[in-house]
Motif scaffolding. Structure first.
Motif, PDB file in Angstrom:
ATOM      1  N   ALA A  79       0.815  -1.219   0.000  1.00 58.54           N
ATOM      2  CA  ALA A  79       0.000   0.000   0.000  1.00 58.54           C
ATOM      3  C   ALA A  79       0.843   1.263   0.000  1.00 58.54           C
ATOM      4  CB  ALA A  79      -0.915   0.006   1.228  1.00 58.54           C
ATOM      5  N   ASP A  80       2.155   1.135   0.204  1.00 58.55           N
ATOM      6  CA  ASP A  80       3.015   2.311   0.316  1.00 58.55           C
ATOM      7  C   ASP A  80       3.760   2.614  -0.977  1.00 58.55           C
ATOM      8  OD1 ASP A  80       3.045   4.012   2.407  1.00 58.55           O
ATOM      9  OD2 ASP A  80       4.237   2.745   3.705  1.00 58.55           O
ATOM     10  N   LEU A  81       3.218   2.213  -2.116  1.00 62.37           N
ATOM     11  CA  LEU A  81       3.886   2.474  -3.386  1.00 62.37           C
ATOM     12  C   LEU A  81       3.711   3.945  -3.762  1.00 62.37           C
ATOM     13  CD1 LEU A  81       5.404   1.419  -5.842  1.00 62.37           C
ATOM     14  CD2 LEU A  81       3.210   0.814  -6.877  1.00 62.37           C
ATOM     15  N   ARG A  82       4.810   4.675  -3.792  1.00 62.82           N
ATOM     16  CA  ARG A  82       4.770   6.097  -4.114  1.00 62.82           C
ATOM     17  C   ARG A  82       5.326   6.312  -5.521  1.00 62.82           C
ATOM     18  NH1 ARG A  82       3.730   8.877   0.558  1.00 62.82           N
ATOM     19  NH2 ARG A  82       2.857  10.359  -0.917  1.00 62.82           N
ATOM     20  N   ILE A  83       4.862   7.372  -6.152  1.00 63.08           N
ATOM     21  CA  ILE A  83       5.147   7.609  -7.566  1.00 63.08           C
ATOM     22  C   ILE A  83       5.722   9.007  -7.734  1.00 63.08           C
ATOM     23  CG2 ILE A  83       4.145   7.758  -9.869  1.00 63.08           C
ATOM     24  CD1 ILE A  83       1.952   5.922  -8.934  1.00 63.08           C
ATOM     25  N   ALA A  84       6.763   9.122  -8.532  1.00 64.29           N
ATOM     26  CA  ALA A  84       7.309  10.442  -8.848  1.00 64.29           C
ATOM     27  C   ALA A  84       6.384  11.174  -9.812  1.00 64.29           C
ATOM     28  CB  ALA A  84       8.707  10.298  -9.450  1.00 64.29           C
ATOM     29  N   MET A  85       6.618  12.467  -9.965  1.00 65.45           N
ATOM     30  CA  MET A  85       5.784  13.285 -10.839  1.00 65.45           C
ATOM     31  C   MET A  85       5.850  12.776 -12.282  1.00 65.45           C
ATOM     32  SD  MET A  85       3.782  15.879 -11.196  1.00 65.45           S
ATOM     33  CE  MET A  85       4.014  16.852  -9.715  1.00 65.45           C
ATOM     34  N   PRO A  86       4.713  12.422 -12.886  1.00 63.27           N
ATOM     35  CA  PRO A  86       4.742  11.980 -14.285  1.00 63.27           C
ATOM     36  C   PRO A  86       5.217  13.106 -15.200  1.00 63.27           C
ATOM     37  CG  PRO A  86       2.619  11.484 -13.235  1.00 63.27           C
ATOM     38  CD  PRO A  86       3.352  12.394 -12.323  1.00 63.27           C
ATOM     39  N   SER A  87       5.846  12.721 -16.280  1.00 57.53           N
ATOM     40  CA  SER A  87       6.304  13.723 -17.247  1.00 57.53           C
ATOM     41  C   SER A  87       5.111  14.316 -17.999  1.00 57.53           C
ATOM     42  CB  SER A  87       7.260  13.081 -18.252  1.00 57.53           C
ATOM     43  OG  SER A  87       6.575  12.116 -19.039  1.00 57.53           O
ATOM     44  N   SER A  88       5.334  15.455 -18.649  1.00 56.10           N
ATOM     45  CA  SER A  88       4.269  16.101 -19.432  1.00 56.10           C
ATOM     46  C   SER A  88       3.761  15.176 -20.525  1.00 56.10           C
ATOM     47  CB  SER A  88       4.785  17.410 -20.039  1.00 56.10           C
ATOM     48  OG  SER A  88       5.178  18.309 -19.028  1.00 56.10           O
ATOM     49  N   PRO A  97       9.206   7.697 -14.016  1.00 56.22           N
ATOM     50  CA  PRO A  97       9.708   8.634 -15.027  1.00 56.22           C
ATOM     51  C   PRO A  97      11.227   8.730 -14.976  1.00 56.22           C
ATOM     52  CG  PRO A  97       8.804   9.818 -13.155  1.00 56.22           C
ATOM     53  CD  PRO A  97       8.484   8.368 -12.927  1.00 56.22           C
ATOM     54  N   LYS A  98      11.791   9.258 -16.003  1.00 58.80           N
ATOM     55  CA  LYS A  98      13.242   9.437 -16.047  1.00 58.80           C
ATOM     56  C   LYS A  98      13.625  10.576 -15.116  1.00 58.80           C
ATOM     57  CE  LYS A  98      17.092  10.265 -19.224  1.00 58.80           C
ATOM     58  NZ  LYS A  98      17.476  10.557 -20.636  1.00 58.80           N
ATOM     59  N   PRO A  99      14.532  10.327 -14.167  1.00 58.08           N
ATOM     60  CA  PRO A  99      14.913  11.391 -13.234  1.00 58.08           C
ATOM     61  C   PRO A  99      15.568  12.565 -13.948  1.00 58.08           C
ATOM     62  CG  PRO A  99      15.614   9.246 -12.424  1.00 58.08           C
ATOM     63  CD  PRO A  99      15.176   9.050 -13.836  1.00 58.08           C
ATOM     64  N   SER A 100      15.328  13.751 -13.429  1.00 53.13           N
ATOM     65  CA  SER A 100      15.934  14.955 -13.980  1.00 53.13           C
ATOM     66  C   SER A 100      17.298  15.158 -13.322  1.00 53.13           C
ATOM     67  CB  SER A 100      15.023  16.172 -13.724  1.00 53.13           C
ATOM     68  OG  SER A 100      15.646  17.356 -14.139  1.00 53.13           O
ATOM     69  N   ILE A 101      18.334  14.654 -13.953  1.00 49.50           N
ATOM     70  CA  ILE A 101      19.687  14.761 -13.394  1.00 49.50           C
ATOM     71  C   ILE A 101      20.660  15.109 -14.516  1.00 49.50           C
ATOM     72  CG2 ILE A 101      19.240  13.119 -11.540  1.00 49.50           C
ATOM     73  CD1 ILE A 101      20.668  10.988 -13.153  1.00 49.50           C
ATOM     74  N   HIS A 102      21.830  15.613 -14.119  1.00 51.12           N
ATOM     75  CA  HIS A 102      22.896  15.934 -15.059  1.00 51.12           C
ATOM     76  C   HIS A 102      23.960  14.844 -14.956  1.00 51.12           C
ATOM     77  CE1 HIS A 102      20.888  19.792 -14.746  1.00 51.12           C
ATOM     78  NE2 HIS A 102      21.599  20.257 -15.755  1.00 51.12           N
ATOM     79  N   LEU A 138      11.890  15.693  -4.328  1.00 45.95           N
ATOM     80  CA  LEU A 138      12.465  14.543  -5.019  1.00 45.95           C
ATOM     81  C   LEU A 138      11.526  14.040  -6.108  1.00 45.95           C
ATOM     82  CD1 LEU A 138      13.940  12.610  -1.953  1.00 45.95           C
ATOM     83  CD2 LEU A 138      15.152  14.117  -3.535  1.00 45.95           C
ATOM     84  N   TRP A 139      10.220  13.981  -5.815  1.00 45.46           N
ATOM     85  CA  TRP A 139       9.264  13.536  -6.816  1.00 45.46           C
ATOM     86  C   TRP A 139       9.215  14.502  -7.996  1.00 45.46           C
ATOM     87  CZ3 TRP A 139       5.700  12.560  -2.147  1.00 45.46           C
ATOM     88  CH2 TRP A 139       5.850  11.246  -1.700  1.00 45.46           C
ATOM     89  N   ALA A 140       9.319  15.797  -7.725  1.00 43.30           N
ATOM     90  CA  ALA A 140       9.325  16.777  -8.820  1.00 43.30           C
ATOM     91  C   ALA A 140      10.525  16.577  -9.729  1.00 43.30           C
ATOM     92  CB  ALA A 140       9.321  18.201  -8.249  1.00 43.30           C
ATOM     93  N   ARG A 141      11.601  16.015  -9.185  1.00 45.20           N
ATOM     94  CA  ARG A 141      12.793  15.714  -9.990  1.00 45.20           C
ATOM     95  C   ARG A 141      12.666  14.367 -10.694  1.00 45.20           C
ATOM     96  NH1 ARG A 141      17.788  17.874  -8.214  1.00 45.20           N
ATOM     97  NH2 ARG A 141      18.606  16.528  -9.860  1.00 45.20           N
ATOM     98  N   GLY A 142      11.550  13.672 -10.496  1.00 43.44           N
ATOM     99  CA  GLY A 142      11.377  12.364 -11.114  1.00 43.44           C
ATOM    100  C   GLY A 142      12.107  11.254 -10.389  1.00 43.44           C
ATOM    101  N   ILE A 143      12.505  11.490  -9.141  1.00 40.84           N
ATOM    102  CA  ILE A 143      13.248  10.492  -8.366  1.00 40.84           C
ATOM    103  C   ILE A 143      12.269   9.626  -7.589  1.00 40.84           C
ATOM    104  CG2 ILE A 143      14.909  10.172  -6.488  1.00 40.84           C
ATOM    105  CD1 ILE A 143      16.222  12.800  -7.378  1.00 40.84           C
ATOM    106  N   SER A 144      12.319   8.326  -7.828  1.00 40.38           N
ATOM    107  CA  SER A 144      11.432   7.382  -7.148  1.00 40.38           C
ATOM    108  C   SER A 144      12.163   6.499  -6.146  1.00 40.38           C
ATOM    109  CB  SER A 144      10.728   6.481  -8.175  1.00 40.38           C
ATOM    110  OG  SER A 144      10.002   7.234  -9.109  1.00 40.38           O
TER     111      SER A 144
END
Length: 880
Positions: free
Chosen positions: A558-567, A610-615, A668-674
């Protein structure tokens, strides 16, 4: 859809969809509101465009219907843009009190605009929160200033010192200890004011906007002994009546049920959530049943159904029954203190019952569109709220997918139960339904030999009806969970993996609890003895709900959390939902394809992060704005993630915020990090580890790095939670050095022979140096002078970036450390307007003398540094 057959027989399904002009007009108007918010133009432009499109629409109405239709929708789009811009300019917040929100005591004369809510605090403290509207303020250095600013005031008292313990107020009997202030009362208060503050991180909740929408210009705090009630009344009698009714119902709830049950009944029946603890909320959210805990559209729907059904069974006519049901729903919305969500549901209920009265059952989407237009006319900006969007997505799913599919399945087969003794009726049914009817009659005839004809008929029809109803509940629940997957992921970062089984148990129990509780409350005003039976029924249903929620909500799944989906993902899933709605009224193959696509989209949201937003190829260091605590995200050149500390409240008093859940996780979710590869705790103070429990649960790190472990329940709780979730706990000491995702980590403190004290201290801090080729960062937690001098003398560290120790306090950032490190950049994690005066001017002077460029989270928000092996570049979240 279902339409009457030309022979006057039963209903049959037709594949041709009805036109829904009002629904499309509402969508167009909503689109215009979006355009108006993001593309401002002078109002005269929009007026001219609306008039022009309207004229063209009228001109082509009798000539080219399709063109007229398109131009009409264009007029609604332009009207929406004009509407939101005109209303935005007319809803200015009175900010006259904000120049005085400097945390200094200020005398305020005001009146209460929202009843006080009592909440238990920590260490014997009681807290009351209420909204007031200032009438005048009296600064020490100026004359009295009139104002009309809204303030959300928190009043504190400690145990037996609280006033009003012997008050006779009916709503204080269940929570004595502090006098509760009521709507319309005038008060004089000495309070400290501050401005509502947003955490300056990408993905952060707009708390300032939330308060402004409620007319709140400042936040205040005061001791109960500094609050004086004045004579007189200020407000409207209508709102006073509503407040009295609300308080009376809450008091009656606490008379009918024990404290724990009463707290849940308050929330579910009347919208009073003051007594619901955070863990209970989390269980309902995890299980996908949060709509049951709060007053929502489901509550209004259940109430309307029970009332309408009861009135019709009592032979009340269609029109009186409809009007009575709508009137009761309006009264219910009036008494609750939920606001827009329950009024929205009431309007939708009224529109539906009205269309039903006019024999327009087929126009559910039109009814939805009409309700949307009315609500948006009142407040166009509510289009952007999660509550508005999820309410209409729910109804859209039911109207656009649920009803069409049920009409061709269970609703169609229910026709087999009618005119049971008629021999001609079956000939007018579709062949498969007629066959179903014949089979039921054959089973009934065989059972009649043993049970009698009348009883066997009831058993067969009742059993078949039960399974058809079970199918309807199961199908609508499945489709609802799939259709809500996108807003749940976007707004709450949750995949309700157990939402289906939870709702299958909880929704029927709620349908039993709601009418029983309402009956108990109604009878309670006549006789507490009469109210006992429905109160017991409601309690049994409530315990079934809470047992299901706590049982399923505690499951790891029940604790499955999701990062922000991409546009792109959001667009695709929205298009899939639209496709499923379009296909629901077409042939069976299209229905199956649309439903399959919807379910696959929901599953993809849950299992495909989603793909994390990282450099890539650089070492990233981000100081997250967590107010007065610490939290830093490191992303290595190969994409490994490390979170050092997770923020938290200052001291033992606690906070209403869970910094891990409400501040760090959204960033972290806004960065797409799960998922995090590792988390680290520098030391055991609450402003560093307070949010770590939520981080471990949300991001399931592989490792937890710790140094000294003094005696501390909070530290032990973090470690035990990590072990329960399969996280490897790793102790690190001075001298440890290891690679981590293309970077090198060196532990500079504590020494291996150090021992933890009786409680956490700043000098317990684990000091880390993380380097990538020729660039590095020194992270020193809250290390003070003693540790800094030890590290400087034994390790002689060099670093391009320094995370300043102890939030810029004067007891850190020694000259010895600066001479050794010689940082080009420094970042200080510190709260805006904090009462400790941090960072200290002395510390800033030392850094300036060393030629170090300083960034602060209170001024710049989340600050990110990129270390490419040769140089360091910076990026800030907030404008400088």
């Amino acid at each position: 859809m279902i339409s009457a057959s030309t022979t006057g027989g039963p209903l049959a399904f037709q594949f041709k969809a009805a036109r829904q002009p009002i629904f499309w007009a509402a969508l167009a108007h909503a689109g215009g509101i979006v355009i108006g918010v993001y593309a401002w133009r002078p109002a005269l432009w929009w007026v001219a465009a609306v008039v022009m499109f309207a004229i063209v629409t009228v001109y082509f109405a009798g000539r080219r219907a399709r063109l007229a239709w398109i131009m009409g929708l264009g007029a609604f789009i332009l009207a929406g843009a004009l509407h939101v811009q005109l209303q935005s300019g007319s809803r200015a917040l009175d900010t006259g009190i904000q120049p005085f929100a400097d945390r200094q005591e200020l005398q305020i004369t005001a009146h209460v605009t929202r009843d006080g809510r009592l909440q238990p605090g920590t260490m014997g403290e009681t807290r009351q929160t209420l909204d007031i509207e200032a009438e005048e303020i009296h600064p020490e250095t100026a004359a009295i200033i009139p104002t009309h600013s809204g303030i959300r005031l928190s009043i504190y008292a400690v145990g037996p010192k609280s006033a009003g313990r012997n008050s006779s107020d009916e709503t204080e009997a269940f929570n004595p200890g502090m006098r509760v202030f009521r709507y319309g009362e005038r008060v004089r208060v000495m309070a400290k004011l501050r401005l509502a503050r947003n955490f300056k991180n990408p993905g952060a909740f707009d708390y300032q906007g939330y308060m402004a929408d409620r007319g709140i210009a400042a936040l205040g705090s005061a001791k109960i002994e500094n609050v004086e009630r004045l004579s007189g009344f200020a407000g409207t009698r209508t709102e006073e009546l509503r407040s009295r009714l609300h308080r009376s119902v809450v008091a009656k709830v606490h008379q009918l049920w024990p404290e724990q049950d009463a707290a849940l009944m308050d929330a579910m029946i009347i919208g009073e959530e003051a007594f619901i603890d955070r863990d209970t909320r989390a269980d309902f959210q995890r299980s996908g049943t949060y709509h049951v805990l709060v007053v929502s559209g489901m509550n209004v729907s259940i109430l309307a159904f029970v009332v309408f059904w009861t009135l019709r069974r009592l032979r009340v006519g269609e029109i009186p029954a409809t009007l009575s049901t709508v009137a009761l729903c309006i009264a219910y919305a009036f008494v609750t203190d939920v606001g827009a969500p329950v009024w929205r549901a009431t309007l939708m209920c009224a529109v539906y019952l009205g269309t039903r009265l006019l024999y327009r059952d087929r126009a559910m989407l039109n009814a939805l569109g009409a309700a949307a237009l009315v609500l948006l006319a009142f407040d166009p900006r509510q289009l952007f709220t999660a509550s508005f969007q999820m309410t209409f997505v729910c109804v859209l799913i039911v109207a656009g997918i649920g009803i069409p599919v049920l009409q061709r399945t269970s609703q169609l087969y229910r026709q087999a139960f009618k005119a049971w003794d008629s021999n001609d009726y079956a000939s007018k049914l579709p062949p498969r339904v007629a066959q179903f009817r014949v089979e039921l009659q054959m089973i009934s005839a065989r059972l009649a030999r043993f049970l009698g004809e009348k009883f066997s008929r009831g058993v067969v029809r009742g059993t078949a009806g039960f399974f058809l109803a079970l199918w309807e509940l199961l199908f609508v629940s499945i489709v609802m969970q799939a259709g809500l997957a996108l807003p749940m992921a976007y707004y709450f970062h949750r995949a309700t993996t157990i939402g289906l089984p939870a709702n299958l148990a909880v929704v029927p129990l709620t349908q039993l609890m709601m009418p029983a509780a309402v009956a108990a409350l109604t009878l309670g005003y006549l006789s507490m003895r009469l109210a006992k039976v429905p109160a017991v029924i409601a309690s049994v249903a409530l315990h079934g709900i809470t047992g299901t929620v706590h049982g399923l909500g505690s499951l790891r799944a029940a604790d499955l959390r999701i990062a922000m989906p991409s546009s792109l993902t959001i667009t695709i899933v929205a298009m899939v939902l639209a496709l499923a709605i379009w296909a629901a009224r077409r042939k069976a193959a299209f229905v199956c394809a649309g439903l399959a696509a919807l379910f696959l989209a929901a599953i993809a949201l849950a299992v495909m992060p989603p793909k994390p937003s990282i450099h890539s190829g650089v070492l990233e260091v981000t100081a997250i704005d967590v107010g007065e605590g610490d939290s830093l995200l490191l992303v290595t050149p190969k994409g490994k993630t490390l979170l050092v500390d997770a923020g938290g409240p200052i001291g033992p008093g606690g906070s209403q915020l869970d910094f891990g859940e409400d501040v760090v996780s959204p960033y972290l979710w806004a960065r797409g990090i799960s998922h995090l590869d590792a988390v680290a705790i520098t030391h055991g103070h609450s402003d560093h580890i307070g949010g770590m429990i939520a981080i471990i649960k949300n991001f399931r790190p592989d490792e937890l790095w710790v140094g000294l472990l003094p005696s501390s329940y909070a530290l032990e709780h973090v470690i035990s939670t990590a072990e329960a979730f399969g996280v490897k706990v790793v102790r690190h000491w001075e001298g440890d050095q290891f690679p981590f995702g293309g970077a090198d980590v060196q532990v500079l403190f504590p020494p291996r022979d150090s021992r933890g004290g009786t409680k956490p201290q700043n000098n317990d801090s684990m000091v880390l140096r993380v380097s990538y080729e020729g660039s590095s960062v020194l992270l020193e937690g809250d290390a003070e002078k003693e540790v800094e001098r030890y590290v400087a003398s034994t390790e002689h560290p060099k670093a391009d970036l320094l995370k300043v120790g102890h939030h810029g306090s004067a007891n850190a950032t020694t000259s010895e450390l600066l001479e050794s490190v010689r940082p080009q950049f420094a970042v200080i994690s510190v709260g805006s307007g904090n009462p400790y005066g941090l960072p200290r001017l002395q510390t800033l002077s030392h850094l300036a003398a060393a030629g170090t460029r300083v960034y602060r989270t209170d001024l710049h928000g989340a600050v990110t540094f990129y270390l490419d092996g040769r140089s360091v570049t910076s990026s800030v979240a907030a404008p400088q």
